[in-house]
Design a protein around this motif. Structure first.
Motif, PDB file in Angstrom:
ATOM      1  N   SER A  56       0.836  -1.197   0.000  1.00 55.29           N
ATOM      2  CA  SER A  56       0.000   0.000   0.000  1.00 55.29           C
ATOM      3  C   SER A  56       0.871   1.248   0.000  1.00 55.29           C
ATOM      4  N   ALA A  57       1.889   1.249   0.853  1.00 54.16           N
ATOM      5  CA  ALA A  57       2.783   2.408   0.919  1.00 54.16           C
ATOM      6  C   ALA A  57       3.471   2.610  -0.436  1.00 54.16           C
ATOM      7  N   GLU A  58       3.927   1.508  -1.044  1.00 58.32           N
ATOM      8  CA  GLU A  58       4.603   1.611  -2.345  1.00 58.32           C
ATOM      9  C   GLU A  58       3.687   2.182  -3.425  1.00 58.32           C
ATOM     10  N   ARG A  59       2.402   1.896  -3.317  1.00 57.29           N
ATOM     11  CA  ARG A  59       1.458   2.374  -4.333  1.00 57.29           C
ATOM     12  C   ARG A  59       0.950   3.796  -4.066  1.00 57.29           C
ATOM     13  N   GLY A  60       1.389   4.372  -2.996  1.00 57.85           N
ATOM     14  CA  GLY A  60       1.003   5.759  -2.706  1.00 57.85           C
ATOM     15  C   GLY A  60      -0.326   5.902  -1.973  1.00 57.85           C
ATOM     16  N   ILE A  61      -0.827   4.788  -1.439  1.00 58.22           N
ATOM     17  CA  ILE A  61      -2.028   4.873  -0.597  1.00 58.22           C
ATOM     18  C   ILE A  61      -1.616   5.585   0.688  1.00 58.22           C
ATOM     19  N   GLU A  62      -2.413   6.564   1.125  1.00 58.99           N
ATOM     20  CA  GLU A  62      -2.012   7.337   2.307  1.00 58.99           C
ATOM     21  C   GLU A  62      -2.563   6.768   3.606  1.00 58.99           C
ATOM     22  N   PHE A  63      -3.767   6.173   3.522  1.00 60.16           N
ATOM     23  CA  PHE A  63      -4.404   5.620   4.716  1.00 60.16           C
ATOM     24  C   PHE A  63      -4.855   4.189   4.427  1.00 60.16           C
ATOM     25  N   LEU A  64      -4.426   3.272   5.293  1.00 58.11           N
ATOM     26  CA  LEU A  64      -4.868   1.879   5.190  1.00 58.11           C
ATOM     27  C   LEU A  64      -5.520   1.526   6.521  1.00 58.11           C
ATOM     28  N   THR A  65      -6.764   1.062   6.459  1.00 53.14           N
ATOM     29  CA  THR A  65      -7.485   0.742   7.693  1.00 53.14           C
ATOM     30  C   THR A  65      -7.873  -0.724   7.686  1.00 53.14           C
ATOM     31  N   PHE A 219      -4.337 -13.051   0.387  1.00 56.28           N
ATOM     32  CA  PHE A 219      -4.484 -11.744  -0.257  1.00 56.28           C
ATOM     33  C   PHE A 219      -3.098 -11.091  -0.341  1.00 56.28           C
ATOM     34  N   ASP A 220      -2.589 -10.932  -1.565  1.00 57.50           N
ATOM     35  CA  ASP A 220      -1.234 -10.401  -1.740  1.00 57.50           C
ATOM     36  C   ASP A 220      -1.256  -9.127  -2.587  1.00 57.50           C
ATOM     37  N   ALA A 221      -0.067  -8.637  -2.933  1.00 53.94           N
ATOM     38  CA  ALA A 221       0.049  -7.382  -3.679  1.00 53.94           C
ATOM     39  C   ALA A 221      -0.717  -7.448  -5.009  1.00 53.94           C
ATOM     40  N   LYS A 222      -0.685  -8.628  -5.648  1.00 51.12           N
ATOM     41  CA  LYS A 222      -1.395  -8.793  -6.924  1.00 51.12           C
ATOM     42  C   LYS A 222      -2.907  -8.659  -6.707  1.00 51.12           C
ATOM     43  N   ALA A 223      -3.376  -9.241  -5.632  1.00 53.29           N
ATOM     44  CA  ALA A 223      -4.808  -9.157  -5.315  1.00 53.29           C
ATOM     45  C   ALA A 223      -5.193  -7.708  -4.990  1.00 53.29           C
ATOM     46  N   LEU A 224      -4.299  -7.003  -4.338  1.00 48.28           N
ATOM     47  CA  LEU A 224      -4.548  -5.583  -4.040  1.00 48.28           C
ATOM     48  C   LEU A 224      -4.640  -4.787  -5.342  1.00 48.28           C
ATOM     49  N   ASP A 225      -3.735  -5.097  -6.275  1.00 50.90           N
ATOM     50  CA  ASP A 225      -3.764  -4.408  -7.571  1.00 50.90           C
ATOM     51  C   ASP A 225      -5.061  -4.683  -8.329  1.00 50.90           C
TER      52      ASP A 225
END
Ligand code: IPE
Ligand code: IPE
Ligand code: MG
Length: 252
Positions: A56-65, A219-225
């Motif tokens: 999330s941080a790498e993708r520029g998301i500012e808030f993760l809840t 749930f991994d980075a690919k799933a997040l994408d």
């Protein structure tokens, strides 16, 4: 920064969601499918948290809840509850130093008074230790319930403004537990269920909802994408017509 409730103002939208909120569901079923005890799924779920925080941080998301423990999860067998509590403590012990070095600000939101005093103290310390960070704000919702949040906010607002009879959304918003964050742009629930389970009720008014069958430990980075990809296909109208949204895009 002041964040207005999205039912009062149309927020700016961007390709990468600023705020992603996740119900991390399916740990138990992940484990059961492998003939493992449910708690093995929770332990594996912690690994998924680590990778999604970084992605999330790498993708520029500012808030993760992240919804870690709901006010209704006390209904689970006492053994499972106590394993989850121990897991929280271990994670705080092991991960906070790394978060502090990686620019992660940690906030823990929920009715902490029901937790072991030692856990409460660790949570407060972790928040203090990461308070100077701003790369990503990670909120962990523990003993959280959307209705609890609305009620604690109403109670505090009424206490501060006794005698008033008409309150506005704008007056209530600063009392909500996550007043420091904009409302979630993208809501994700893993594990196949399509329900909110008393997560952020007020704040999800205009969030884009995404449900996946994938169990949380998978749930991994690919799933997040994939979830972000789905979000990028949506047209966020906030009550307006599609033509109005397109006009505004052309103008900006
Ligand atoms: C989510 O996974 C984690 C918590 C609620 C703590 P579950 O434990 O609900 O997993 P399932 O839904 O039983 O598979
Ligand atoms: C929601 O999951 C709460 C968390 C992920 C912490 P549950 O597994 O408790 O939700 P229900 O009971 O299926 O609605
Ligand atoms: Mg569940």
């Amino acid at each position: 920064m002041k964040h207005q409730s999205s039912t009062l103002a149309v927020p700016e939208t961007s390709a990468v969601p600023r705020h992603v909120a996740i119900i991390m569901d399916g740990n138990g079923r992940w484990a059961t499918k492998r003939f493992l005890p449910r708690v093995a799924g929770h332990a594996k779920g912690v690994d998924a948290v680590r990778s999604i925080v970084e992605a999330s941080a790498e993708r520029g998301i500012e808030f993760l809840t992240l919804f870690a423990f709901s006010s209704e999860n006390w209904r689970r067998p006492p053994d499972e509850v106590s394993v989850l509590m121990r897991l929280f403590m271990t994670v705080l012990e092991r991960e906070v130093g790394k978060m502090a070095n990686n620019g992660i600000r940690l906030r823990i939101v929920g009715d902490m008074s029901r937790f072991d005093p030692k856990l409460q103290e660790m949570a407060t310390k972790a928040e203090e230790q990461t308070a100077g960070n701003s790369r990503l704000t990670l909120t962990v919702c523990a003993n959280y319930g959307g209705r609890w949040d609305v009620m604690q906010a109403v109670s505090r607002m009424v206490k501060d403004k006794p005698g008033a009879t008409d309150y506005t959304e704008e007056e209530l918003a600063p009392y909500l537990a996550m007043a420091y964050a904009p409302e979630p742009d993208l809501f994700i629930r893993t594990g196949g269920e399509q329900r909110i389970s008393n997560f952020l009720l007020w704040q999800l008014a205009y969030s884009e909802l995404y449900f996946t069958e994938t169990f949380w430990p998978d749930f991994d980075a690919k799933a997040l994408d994939q979830a972000i990809g789905s979000y990028q296909q949506r047209e966020r109208r906030f009550g307006r017509t599609s033509a109005q949204v397109l006009d505004q895009k052309k103008a900006s």
